[in-house]
Design a protein around this motif. Structure first.
Motif, PDB file in Angstrom:
ATOM      1  N   ALA A 155     -66.402 -17.632   1.626  1.00 36.34           N
ATOM      2  CA  ALA A 155     -67.755 -17.384   1.119  1.00 36.34           C
ATOM      3  C   ALA A 155     -68.164 -18.400   0.066  1.00 36.34           C
ATOM      4  O   ALA A 155     -69.341 -18.761  -0.052  1.00 36.34           O
ATOM      5  CB  ALA A 155     -67.822 -15.975   0.530  1.00 36.34           C
ATOM      6  N   ALA A 156     -67.204 -18.867  -0.734  1.00 38.56           N
ATOM      7  CA  ALA A 156     -67.523 -19.819  -1.798  1.00 38.56           C
ATOM      8  C   ALA A 156     -68.178 -21.076  -1.242  1.00 38.56           C
ATOM      9  O   ALA A 156     -69.063 -21.669  -1.869  1.00 38.56           O
ATOM     10  CB  ALA A 156     -66.258 -20.176  -2.576  1.00 38.56           C
ATOM     11  N   ARG A 157     -67.757 -21.503  -0.068  1.00 31.17           N
ATOM     12  CA  ARG A 157     -68.362 -22.687   0.546  1.00 31.17           C
ATOM     13  C   ARG A 157     -69.850 -22.460   0.800  1.00 31.17           C
ATOM     14  O   ARG A 157     -70.668 -23.350   0.580  1.00 31.17           O
ATOM     15  CB  ARG A 157     -67.653 -23.015   1.862  1.00 31.17           C
ATOM     16  N   ASN A 158     -70.197 -21.269   1.282  1.00 36.72           N
ATOM     17  CA  ASN A 158     -71.606 -20.955   1.541  1.00 36.72           C
ATOM     18  C   ASN A 158     -72.391 -20.799   0.243  1.00 36.72           C
ATOM     19  O   ASN A 158     -73.545 -21.205   0.152  1.00 36.72           O
ATOM     20  CB  ASN A 158     -71.716 -19.683   2.373  1.00 36.72           C
ATOM     21  N   LEU A 159     -71.745 -20.198  -0.755  1.00 39.34           N
ATOM     22  CA  LEU A 159     -72.431 -19.966  -2.022  1.00 39.34           C
ATOM     23  C   LEU A 159     -72.809 -21.281  -2.689  1.00 39.34           C
ATOM     24  O   LEU A 159     -73.860 -21.378  -3.336  1.00 39.34           O
ATOM     25  CB  LEU A 159     -71.542 -19.132  -2.950  1.00 39.34           C
ATOM     26  N   ARG A 160     -71.988 -22.298  -2.549  1.00 39.96           N
ATOM     27  CA  ARG A 160     -72.315 -23.605  -3.141  1.00 39.96           C
ATOM     28  C   ARG A 160     -73.614 -24.163  -2.579  1.00 39.96           C
ATOM     29  O   ARG A 160     -74.302 -24.935  -3.240  1.00 39.96           O
ATOM     30  CB  ARG A 160     -71.165 -24.592  -2.886  1.00 39.96           C
ATOM     31  N   ARG A 161     -73.963 -23.757  -1.355  1.00 41.48           N
ATOM     32  CA  ARG A 161     -75.183 -24.268  -0.713  1.00 41.48           C
ATOM     33  C   ARG A 161     -76.400 -23.396  -0.987  1.00 41.48           C
ATOM     34  O   ARG A 161     -77.521 -23.736  -0.574  1.00 41.48           O
ATOM     35  CB  ARG A 161     -74.960 -24.394   0.795  1.00 41.48           C
ATOM     36  N   ALA A 162     -76.210 -22.267  -1.655  1.00 38.34           N
ATOM     37  CA  ALA A 162     -77.337 -21.387  -2.007  1.00 38.34           C
ATOM     38  C   ALA A 162     -78.015 -21.931  -3.255  1.00 38.34           C
ATOM     39  O   ALA A 162     -77.433 -21.894  -4.341  1.00 38.34           O
ATOM     40  CB  ALA A 162     -76.847 -19.963  -2.227  1.00 38.34           C
ATOM     41  N   THR A 163     -79.215 -22.452  -3.112  1.00 36.94           N
ATOM     42  CA  THR A 163     -79.865 -23.144  -4.229  1.00 36.94           C
ATOM     43  C   THR A 163     -81.125 -22.460  -4.735  1.00 36.94           C
ATOM     44  O   THR A 163     -81.639 -22.813  -5.792  1.00 36.94           O
ATOM     45  CB  THR A 163     -80.223 -24.579  -3.813  1.00 36.94           C
ATOM     46  N   ASP A 164     -81.646 -21.492  -3.977  1.00 37.63           N
ATOM     47  CA  ASP A 164     -82.868 -20.806  -4.403  1.00 37.63           C
ATOM     48  C   ASP A 164     -82.774 -19.334  -4.015  1.00 37.63           C
ATOM     49  O   ASP A 164     -81.765 -18.888  -3.453  1.00 37.63           O
ATOM     50  CB  ASP A 164     -84.116 -21.455  -3.789  1.00 37.63           C
ATOM     51  N   ALA A 165     -83.841 -18.594  -4.312  1.00 37.81           N
ATOM     52  CA  ALA A 165     -83.820 -17.146  -4.072  1.00 37.81           C
ATOM     53  C   ALA A 165     -83.612 -16.816  -2.601  1.00 37.81           C
ATOM     54  O   ALA A 165     -82.885 -15.874  -2.254  1.00 37.81           O
ATOM     55  CB  ALA A 165     -85.110 -16.511  -4.588  1.00 37.81           C
ATOM     56  N   ALA A 166     -84.223 -17.592  -1.720  1.00 39.95           N
ATOM     57  CA  ALA A 166     -84.137 -17.290  -0.289  1.00 39.95           C
ATOM     58  C   ALA A 166     -82.727 -17.531   0.243  1.00 39.95           C
ATOM     59  O   ALA A 166     -82.171 -16.686   0.957  1.00 39.95           O
ATOM     60  CB  ALA A 166     -85.147 -18.137   0.480  1.00 39.95           C
ATOM     61  N   THR A 167     -82.143 -18.677  -0.092  1.00 41.55           N
ATOM     62  CA  THR A 167     -80.798 -18.966   0.424  1.00 41.55           C
ATOM     63  C   THR A 167     -79.748 -18.068  -0.227  1.00 41.55           C
ATOM     64  O   THR A 167     -78.751 -17.711   0.407  1.00 41.55           O
ATOM     65  CB  THR A 167     -80.431 -20.444   0.201  1.00 41.55           C
ATOM     66  N   PHE A 168     -79.997 -17.693  -1.501  1.00 39.38           N
ATOM     67  CA  PHE A 168     -79.047 -16.765  -2.124  1.00 39.38           C
ATOM     68  C   PHE A 168     -79.135 -15.392  -1.477  1.00 39.38           C
ATOM     69  O   PHE A 168     -78.108 -14.735  -1.240  1.00 39.38           O
ATOM     70  CB  PHE A 168     -79.293 -16.637  -3.627  1.00 39.38           C
ATOM     71  N   ALA A 169     -80.367 -14.923  -1.195  1.00 35.57           N
ATOM     72  CA  ALA A 169     -80.528 -13.611  -0.572  1.00 35.57           C
ATOM     73  C   ALA A 169     -79.818 -13.559   0.779  1.00 35.57           C
ATOM     74  O   ALA A 169     -79.212 -12.546   1.147  1.00 35.57           O
ATOM     75  CB  ALA A 169     -82.007 -13.287  -0.409  1.00 35.57           C
ATOM     76  N   LYS A 170     -79.873 -14.674   1.512  1.00 34.30           N
ATOM     77  CA  LYS A 170     -79.188 -14.747   2.805  1.00 34.30           C
ATOM     78  C   LYS A 170     -77.679 -14.632   2.594  1.00 34.30           C
ATOM     79  O   LYS A 170     -76.998 -13.874   3.300  1.00 34.30           O
ATOM     80  CB  LYS A 170     -79.531 -16.067   3.489  1.00 34.30           C
ATOM     81  N   PHE A 171     -77.149 -15.361   1.610  1.00 27.41           N
ATOM     82  CA  PHE A 171     -75.724 -15.271   1.302  1.00 27.41           C
ATOM     83  C   PHE A 171     -75.351 -13.854   0.866  1.00 27.41           C
ATOM     84  O   PHE A 171     -74.330 -13.304   1.293  1.00 27.41           O
ATOM     85  CB  PHE A 171     -75.370 -16.258   0.189  1.00 27.41           C
TER      86      PHE A 171
END
Length: 617
Positions: A401-417
């Motif tokens: 999951a950490a790999r995906n979290l590094r790519r979460a940069t805004d509210a939308a991508t974080f919500a997806k994660f």
């Protein structure tokens, strides 16, 4: 010595200390005899002496066995002084041993052999004819603060003991040596002299001399390849100095000191921090173990960039170490309060830190998103721990999951994660989580985790009724002034047992989660072991809504928030086996809401693998 030659010599301690040495200011501090979290001294110094004593005791009048203690790596420095690149710990300990031997002889009123005095300090004349007294060993790094001179001059008992980390460690080492020698040779000057003779003539080192610092650092790396002798943290430091320009050594030294100080202040093992940092920051297999770290670093320079920018890599490591230090104190990366991190420490205890990988990988998030992350981590960790998910299993999925979290940069991508990992993991384990709560007893959980569960349950309904203001933290509910009340008491009196009926003496029933409630210690002392019918007169005096409404709902209004909160409760006018069963089921259902655990959705998809819990929490 030619510009490219490397020489090695087999030398005794006595021969070693016929020369002068300095530990350059970019070296790590003295760490042998460092105290652990309980204040206990490290064992390295005592083991060093025990091993030497064991060989010393085999000596006869005809001879004695030699004892090899390792290698040191040096290169020529200024003023005919060797720069000590590797071997500081054993060299410093040997120097302190010579100081302690001299000091004990002085205290016995004995004459100190000139050879011993000369192995500690000697006069040195430079090319200009200037003569001065100097110590055979000089620690130039800032943490030492010149304290080694105090031991060299015979002021060991009164030397500074507080201040920097190295000052404390040197004091611990000297005290350990004195104590060891005093026990082995109590008021025995001849014994001390014999030990000194053995120590300086039969204890051997190999001194490797290189023409310059760069070659010395390379030898250091070769000797300690794969972590033999030193761990990956020391080897990484050496690697960075090898890649840096010599003119940048001072700056790199300061940055590295910040790394080690932050880890030390967090009371963390350096290798665990380094492993978590790599797992959080780069594409690393979750199977990476501490002993493999250095090999991984040398093979993945393209990812880390430590070769072309060693100072930049060290600075990124320092920033992560500072954040890690804050996490260890229940705070966010900037040092502010964070209830999710604080609560996760409460439920996990000091040993559960795998979630720090996610905290490190999510450091870049905006404050509001990072706060959402920490609350979700708290909830997910609790679900895993109660459902009985093995730590090796949830570590694997955390790294993924950490790999995906590094790519979460805004509210939308974080919500997806958030949905695909944190919420999804809670959903996957929902049934095991609820089943575990339905059969939970006090002896199934460590006490701090049980207190967390009841505190979180109690706080939830207070917040529903009265709002979050003043109740943001769980600390108020975790205070020692609050007790875990057994509604059917462990030592119930005869009237209470008679009123309860069948099972009143059942240990299993008394220890069930459904029989527990958080209540103020002052009220608990009042109700003590009395029957339920008498206890319920005291419960409404509690400040906690859950306790106040244990027997009957309060009448407040019609549709206000307090009334709506009360309607979610399940009061019990009487107390027996069926009441405990019903309350435990109610808690299990309420927990799904409190920890945000949704029902499994067969249509939901996620790239994260399902975790298989073990049978018991």
């Amino acid at each position: 010595m030619s510009a490219s030659s490397i020489t090695s010599q087999d030398l005794s301690i006595g021969q070693i200390f016929q020369n002068f040495y300095r530990v350059p200011d970019y070296q790590r501090e003295y760490v042998w005899s460092e105290s652990d979290a309980k204040g206990e001294r490290g064992e390295e110094v005592e083991q060093f002496l025990k091993d030497i004593l064991s060989e010393f005791e085999q000596a006869t009048k005809d001879g004695a066995p030699e004892y090899f203690i390792g290698t040191i790596v040096v290169c020529p420095g200024e003023d005919s002084v060797f720069d000590l690149i590797d071997g500081q710990q054993r060299s410093t300990t040997s120097f302190l041993t010579l100081c302690a031997l001299r000091d004990l002889l002085v205290e016995l009123g004995e004459t100190v052999p000139s050879t011993l005095a000369g192995q500690i300090a000697a006069q040195d004349t430079n090319w200009q004819g200037e003569t001065r007294e100097r110590m055979r060993l000089d620690l130039q790094y800032e943490d030492a603060s010149g304290v080694l001179v105090e031991y060299g001059e015979g002021r060991g008992k009164n030397a500074r003991r507080e201040g920097t980390r190295s000052i404390r460690n040197l004091a611990n080492a000297y005290d350990t040596i004195r104590e060891f020698l005093s026990v082995q040779f109590p008021s025995d000057a001849n014994g001390l002299r014999r030990f000194h003779g053995y120590f300086t003539n039969k204890v051997k080192l190999i001194r490797i001399e290189t023409p310059n610092v760069s070659r010395a650092l390379k030898i250091f790396e070769t000797i300690n390849d794969r972590g033999v002798g030193l761990d990956a943290m020391d080897l990484l430091k050496n690697l960075l100095f090898m890649k840096a320009k010599q003119s940048d050594f001072g700056k790199l030294k300061d940055v590295w000191k910040g790394v080690t100080q932050a880890i030390y202040d967090a009371r963390e093992k350096p290798l665990r921090f380094l492993r978590y940092y790599l797992l959080a920051t780069y594409d690393v297999d979750a199977k990476l173990q501490e002993e493999d770290i250095y090999d991984w670093l040398t093979r993945n320079e393209a990812q880390t960039g430590h070769g072309i920018d060693p100072i930049g890599f060290a600075e990124r490591l320092r920033q992560s170490a500072l954040a890690y230090q804050n996490y260890s104190r229940g705070r966010n990366p900037a040092g502010g309060a964070d209830h999710g991190i604080y609560n996760t420490r409460l439920l996990g205890g000091s040993a559960v830190k795998t979630h720090y990988i996610l905290l490190l990988s999510g450091r870049h998030l905006a404050p509001d998103l990072f706060e959402r992350l920490t609350r979700q981590i708290e909830e997910t960790m609790f679900v895993w721990l109660i459902a009985g998910v093995a730590s090796k299993d949830y570590e694997r999925v955390i790294v993924q999951a950490a790999r995906n979290l590094r790519r979460a940069t805004d509210a939308a991508t974080f919500a997806k994660f958030e949905q695909e990992f944190l919420v999804h993991q809670k959903s996957l384990n929902m049934q095991m989580f609820r089943n575990a709560l339905l059969r939970l007893h006090t002896y199934d959980l460590r006490k701090f985790r049980l207190r967390y569960l009841l505190a979180k349950l109690t706080r939830h309904f207070d917040v529903l009724a009265y709002g979050e203001a003043g109740r943001e933290s769980l600390s108020h509910y975790m205070e020692a002034k609050n007790d875990i009340e057994h509604i059917l008491a462990q030592g119930a009196d005869d009237d209470a047992k008679l009123e309860f009926g069948e099972g009143a003496d059942s240990f299993e029933l008394i220890q069930r989660l459904g029989n527990l409630m958080l209540i103020e210690a002052s009220l608990n002392r009042v109700i003590n072991n009395r029957p339920y019918s008498e206890k319920i007169a005291t419960y409404p005096s509690s400040q906690f809504l859950l306790a106040r409404c244990q027997a009957a709902p309060l009448t407040i209004g019609v549709n206000d928030r307090i009334t709506r909160a009360i309607q979610k409760l399940d009061p019990a006018s009487s107390w027996d086996r069926s009441a405990i069963d019903r309350r435990q089921q109610w808690i299990a259902d309420a927990a799904l809401e409190i920890w945000g655990v949704p029902s499994p959705n067969p249509k939901a998809t996620s790239e994260f693998e399902m975790l298989i819990p073990s049978p018991n929490p």
